[in-house]
Write a protein that holds these residues in place. Structure first.
Motif, PDB file in Angstrom:
ATOM      1  N   TRP A  12      -2.699   9.381  -7.896  1.00 12.01           N
ATOM      2  CA  TRP A  12      -3.620  10.524  -8.016  1.00 12.01           C
ATOM      3  C   TRP A  12      -2.978  11.698  -8.754  1.00 12.01           C
ATOM      4  CZ3 TRP A  12      -1.579   8.588  -3.501  1.00 12.01           C
ATOM      5  CH2 TRP A  12      -0.578   9.358  -2.891  1.00 12.01           C
ATOM      6  N   HIS A  20       3.487  12.354   6.498  1.00 13.49           N
ATOM      7  CA  HIS A  20       2.659  11.149   6.449  1.00 13.49           C
ATOM      8  C   HIS A  20       2.964  10.281   5.224  1.00 13.49           C
ATOM      9  CE1 HIS A  20       0.364  12.681   9.798  1.00 13.49           C
ATOM     10  NE2 HIS A  20       0.063  13.782   9.138  1.00 13.49           N
ATOM     11  N   ARG A  21       3.864  10.722   4.373  1.00 11.05           N
ATOM     12  CA  ARG A  21       4.229   9.911   3.213  1.00 11.05           C
ATOM     13  C   ARG A  21       4.875   8.604   3.678  1.00 11.05           C
ATOM     14  NH1 ARG A  21       6.720  14.481  -1.000  1.00 11.05           N
ATOM     15  NH2 ARG A  21       4.688  15.321  -1.655  1.00 11.05           N
ATOM     16  N   PRO A  22       4.700   7.515   2.922  1.00  5.30           N
ATOM     17  CA  PRO A  22       5.157   6.197   3.379  1.00  5.30           C
ATOM     18  C   PRO A  22       6.631   6.122   3.768  1.00  5.30           C
ATOM     19  CG  PRO A  22       3.685   5.960   1.515  1.00  5.30           C
ATOM     20  CD  PRO A  22       3.923   7.434   1.675  1.00  5.30           C
ATOM     21  N   VAL A  44       2.360   1.872  -3.471  1.00  5.34           N
ATOM     22  CA  VAL A  44       1.352   2.439  -4.379  1.00  5.34           C
ATOM     23  C   VAL A  44       1.199   3.933  -4.104  1.00  5.34           C
ATOM     24  CG1 VAL A  44      -1.078   2.438  -5.030  1.00  5.34           C
ATOM     25  CG2 VAL A  44       0.119   0.265  -4.695  1.00  5.34           C
ATOM     26  N   LYS A  45       1.155   4.294  -2.837  1.00  4.57           N
ATOM     27  CA  LYS A  45       1.045   5.715  -2.485  1.00  4.57           C
ATOM     28  C   LYS A  45       2.266   6.496  -2.946  1.00  4.57           C
ATOM     29  CE  LYS A  45      -1.831   4.972   1.625  1.00  4.57           C
ATOM     30  NZ  LYS A  45      -1.880   5.049   3.117  1.00  4.57           N
ATOM     31  N   GLU A  46       3.427   5.865  -2.871  1.00  5.15           N
ATOM     32  CA  GLU A  46       4.662   6.548  -3.244  1.00  5.15           C
ATOM     33  C   GLU A  46       4.704   6.954  -4.713  1.00  5.15           C
ATOM     34  OE1 GLU A  46       7.488   7.826  -2.113  1.00  5.15           O
ATOM     35  OE2 GLU A  46       6.734   7.654  -0.085  1.00  5.15           O
ATOM     36  N   ARG A  62       2.228   7.941  -6.358  1.00  3.56           N
ATOM     37  CA  ARG A  62       1.267   9.024  -6.538  1.00  3.56           C
ATOM     38  C   ARG A  62       0.284   8.785  -7.697  1.00  3.56           C
ATOM     39  NH1 ARG A  62       5.447  10.355  -3.566  1.00  3.56           N
ATOM     40  NH2 ARG A  62       6.212  12.510  -3.447  1.00  3.56           N
ATOM     41  N   SER A 109       0.835  -1.206   0.000  1.00  5.49           N
ATOM     42  CA  SER A 109       0.000   0.000   0.000  1.00  5.49           C
ATOM     43  C   SER A 109       0.869   1.255   0.000  1.00  5.49           C
ATOM     44  CB  SER A 109      -0.910  -0.009   1.239  1.00  5.49           C
ATOM     45  OG  SER A 109      -1.619   1.207   1.355  1.00  5.49           O
ATOM     46  N   GLY A 110       1.942   1.225   0.763  1.00  8.06           N
ATOM     47  CA  GLY A 110       2.844   2.368   0.809  1.00  8.06           C
ATOM     48  C   GLY A 110       3.530   2.620  -0.515  1.00  8.06           C
ATOM     49  N   GLN A 142       6.565   3.693   6.897  1.00 10.57           N
ATOM     50  CA  GLN A 142       5.710   2.610   6.413  1.00 10.57           C
ATOM     51  C   GLN A 142       6.443   1.749   5.389  1.00 10.57           C
ATOM     52  OE1 GLN A 142       2.019   3.941   4.673  1.00 10.57           O
ATOM     53  NE2 GLN A 142       1.385   1.896   4.041  1.00 10.57           N
TER      54      GLN A 142
END
Length: 304
Positions: free
Chosen positions: A25, A86-88, A19-21, A23, A16-17, A93
């Motif tokens: 979006w 809050h970034r992984p 994927v967030k990294e 970006r 999940s982290g 994370q």
């Protein structure tokens, strides 16, 4: 059993982290590659569409690798930022070694796909990587240059969309893309100045700016953008493209309004959540396509 669940939970957290990294979006930024497709009248050419889609995938991979590299380089600074902490990677994370390995995989995949799209596209990708590297290492610390380099990154995306389908590169596309991106970058800097009691703690270059300076620069860029787009419609787009001027002016003025009344400058993606802005954007796109792909004078003759 508890250990298995803990390992699975840790693995899912890492995935999940990651994927967030990258970006997802922010992948809307790669839509700039579509500009060359639309304005070259190649929107209904399946080969051109395929090449641009592959180009977008390549840029998403390279951009993802760049985001990871930047977050690794800026990990300490991000931990002092009210939002970026809050970034992984900054939050712990995702470990730095895992993030670096995933970034390398994206990097190699993006370069491989870029090469398959042709040497010119590959060169643009290399220029984009050089621009990002210079920005991370040095240029982000130089006042005004920092936002200009960000804008150049969007220009390189627009150029990539053009070379992917081997069509004429209009200087108007370059100028208007640069000014639009510069407008968004200045709006983001202004937002960062207002959300923190100590902006320089989260981004060192903010110590060189003042809100007044950013306000003046934003007005200058907004003015240059509407003039540049107007000149494009006068001298290159044809008389019917002047019909799109109200849409362009509204978009610029609406952005200025949102920056100062709803504080949306920090994340331009929220513009797409503003109904008037989105409706205007869709209307502008439909009118542009109608003009480019069907000569309005011929259409009027058909109707009458």
């Amino acid at each position: 059993m508890a250990r298995v669940y803990a390992d699975q939970s840790r693995l899912m957290g890492t995935v999940s982290g990651l994927v967030k990294e990258i970006r997802p979006w922010q992948w809307y930024k790669q839509s700039i590659l579509l500009l060359g497709l639309v304005f070259s009248k190649s929107l209904f050419d399946p080969v051109a569409v395929t090449n641009v889609v592959l180009g977008i995938v390549a840029f998403c991979a390279i951009a993802g690798a760049t985001y990871i590299g930047n977050d690794i380089a800026d990990v300490e600074e991000d931990r002092n930022h009210p939002r970026k902490k809050h970034r992984p990677i900054a939050s712990g994370q995702v470990s730095i070694p895992v993030a670096a390995a995933f970034g390398a995989l994206l990097f190699v995949g993006g370069l491989t796909l870029s090469w398959r799209l042709g040497p010119l596209f590959f060169i643009v990708i290399l220029a984009y990587l050089a621009q990002n590297s210079l920005y991370t290492a040095y240029l982000k610390e130089i006042v005004i240059v920092d936002v200009m380099v960000i804008a150049i990154g969007f220009v390189l995306r627009a150029i990539a969309g053009v070379v992917a389908i081997d069509v004429y590169l209009s200087p108007w596309l370059v100028v208007c893309t640069f000014l639009t991106a510069l407008m968004l970058a200045l709006g983001k800097r202004r937002h960062e100045m207002t959300i923190s009691d100590d902006p320089a703690a989260s981004r060192a270059i903010l110590a060189e700016y003042t809100e007044e300076t950013l306000d003046h620069l934003l007005i200058v860029v907004l003015s240059a953008l509407v003039v540049s787009y107007s000149l494009y419609t006068f001298f290159r787009g044809g008389e019917w493209m002047m019909v799109t001027l109200p849409f362009a002016f509204f978009a610029v003025f609406r952005y200025h309004h949102l920056v100062y009344t709803k504080d949306l400058g920090g994340n331009p993606k929220f513009l797409l959540g503003d109904r008037p802005f989105l409706v205007n954007l869709v209307a502008w796109g439909l009118v542009v396509i109608a003009i480019l792909y069907q000569d309005p004078s011929q259409l009027l003759e058909t109707i009458t």
